[in-house]
Design an enzyme around this catalytic site. Structure first.
Site, PDB file in Angstrom:
ATOM      1  CD  GLU A  17      -2.535   1.655   0.123  1.00  0.00           C
ATOM      2  OE1 GLU A  17      -3.443   0.963  -0.316  1.00  0.00           O
ATOM      3  OE2 GLU A  17      -2.177   2.732  -0.429  1.00  0.00           O
ATOM      4  CG  ASP A  46       5.104   2.797  -6.651  1.00  0.00           C
ATOM      5  OD1 ASP A  46       4.409   1.883  -7.166  1.00  0.00           O
ATOM      6  OD2 ASP A  46       5.337   3.872  -7.234  1.00  0.00           O
ATOM      7  CG  ASP A  66      -9.144  -3.656  -5.306  1.00  0.00           C
ATOM      8  OD1 ASP A  66      -9.823  -3.411  -6.323  1.00  0.00           O
ATOM      9  OD2 ASP A  66      -9.546  -3.424  -4.158  1.00  0.00           O
ATOM     10  CB  CYS A 166     -15.194   0.153  -7.609  1.00  0.00           C
ATOM     11  SG  CYS A 166     -13.912   0.095  -6.457  1.00  0.00           S
TER      12      CYS A 166
END
Ligand code: SAM
Length: 279
Positions: A17, A46, A66, A166
Site C-alpha cells: 500500500e 509502490d 485492486d 470499481c
C-alpha cells in the site's frame, strides 16, 4: 494435515500500500481480522518499484490487483445503507471459546476499536465531470492500471493474478485486460485469461459478464468473446443489489523459461561484477 493446507499455512501474504494513511487502515483491519500472522504489510511501498526477481517477490505465486480507479461504480453515500466496519469486541465475541474457558466476553462494549475512517481515493469520481476531463482522467488511470498488470506479469513464480476495479468504464476494465493479454510480456510468459468454464462455481454462474462490444473496440481476435465471457461485471441499481464492479483473472501453466534465463543472466552478471569492481 492435508498437504495443500499445510503449504497454505506456510505462505505469507504481502500487502503493498503506497499511501501512508491507507496503510494504517489496512494494518488495523488485518489486526481486527486476526490475520497478523499471515499478512506482512509493505506500507508506503509502490508496487511498481518492487523488483519481481528479488526476494521475497521472486517467490510470489499469486497476485491480487485492486488498483486505484475512477470509482465510478461506487454508489453514492446517500443511496446506500450505512456500512459498518468490524469492531474488535464483536470479532472477539464471535471467536470459538476453548472448552476450558467458559467465561463469556462482552458482546459489545460500545466503544469501537477504530473509527470508520473516510478512505478517499486520490481520484474521486465526479458525477458532473466534463467529457474531456473524464476522458483525460480515464486515459491516465488506464495507463497506470495496465502498467501495474504488466508489472505483475513479470513475477517469475506467479501463476494466478486477479484484476479488479470499481469502475463502470470499459477503458479501465475490458480494454486494460485485452491490452495486457496482447502485450509481449504476456505472450513471453504464457499468461492467458482464466476462462469462464474454469472458474469456481459462483463466478461461473454469475450472469453479468464483460462487455463484448467494448472488447471488440480494441481487439480483432476471433475468440474475443471468450475474453468477454471470462470477465465479470456487477452493476449498480440492479436487482442484485451490487455496486459497479469488475473482476477477472489471469493464469499461466508450466515452467517459466524466460524467468529462468533471466536469473541465469543475472547470476552471470553478478559473477562478473564480483571480480571487476574490486569489492
Ligand atoms: C481501489 S483501492 C483498493 C484498496 C483495498 N483493496 C480496498 O478494497 O480497500 C486502491 C489502493 O491502491 C493503492 N495504490 C495505488 N497505486 C499503488 C501503487 N503503485 N503501489 C501500491 N499501492 C498503490 C491506493 O493507495 C489505494 O489504497
Amino acid at each position: 494435515m492435508h498437504e495443500r493446507e499445510s503449504a497454505a499455512r506456510k505462505s505469507t501474504i504481502y500487502a503493498c500500500e503506497r499511501d501512508k494513511t491507507r496503510a494504517l487502515t489496512l494494518q488495523q483491519m488485518v489486526r481486527i481480522a486476526g490475520a497478523e500472522g499471515l499478512v506482512t504489510i509493505e506500507a508506503c511501498q509502490d508496487f511498481l518499484r518492487v523488483n519481481p526477481n528479488q526476494p521475497p517477490w521472486n517467490g510470489v505465486g499469486a497476485l491480487l490487483l485492486d488498483p486505484s480507479c475512477s470509482g465510478s461504480g461506487i454508489v453514492g453515500r446517500d443511496e446506500v445503507l450505512e456500512v459498518v466496519l468490524p469492531r474488535e469486541a464483536v470479532i472477539e465475541a464471535s471467536k470459538p471459546q476453548s472448552k476450558k474457558r467458559k467465561r463469556k466476553l462482552p458482546v459489545e462494549t460500545g466503544r469501537p476499536i477504530m473509527d470508520t475512517p473516510e478512505i478517499p481515493e486520490k481520484t474521486p469520481f465526479k458525477e458532473d465531470e466534463l467529457p474531456v476531463q473524464l476522458s483525460t482522467r480515464l486515459t491516465a488511470l488506464s495507463t497506470f492500471q495496465l502498467k501495474l498488470l504488466l508489472h505483475a506479469f513479470e513475477f517469475p513464480k506467479a501463476r494466478k493474478i486477479t484484476y479488479s476495479t470499481c469502475s463502470i468504464y470499459a477503458q479501465e476494465n475490458e480494454h486494460v485486460v485485452i491490452k495486457a493479454l496482447d502485450s509481449p510480456i504476456a505472450k513471453r510468459r504464457g499468461w492467458r485469461i482464466l476462462q469462464r468454464h474454469e472458474k469456481i462455481s459462483g463466478m461461473k454462474a454469475w450472469e453479468i459478464r464483460g462487455d463484448l462490444q467494448a472488447c471488440r473496440e480494441v481487439s480483432e481476435a476471433e475468440d474475443v468473446e471468450k475474453v468477454a465471457e471470462a470477465c465479470i461485471r456487477c452493476e449498480k441499481g440492479t436487482k442484485e443489489g451490487t455496486q459497479g464492479f469488475f473482476v477477472t483473472a489471469f493464469v499461466r501453466d508450466g515452467e517459466d523459461q524466460a524467468a529462468q534465463e533471466l536469473l541465469e543472466e543475472e547470476e552471470e552478471w553478478e559473477g562478473l561484477s564480483d571480480g571487476s569492481d574490486g569489492s
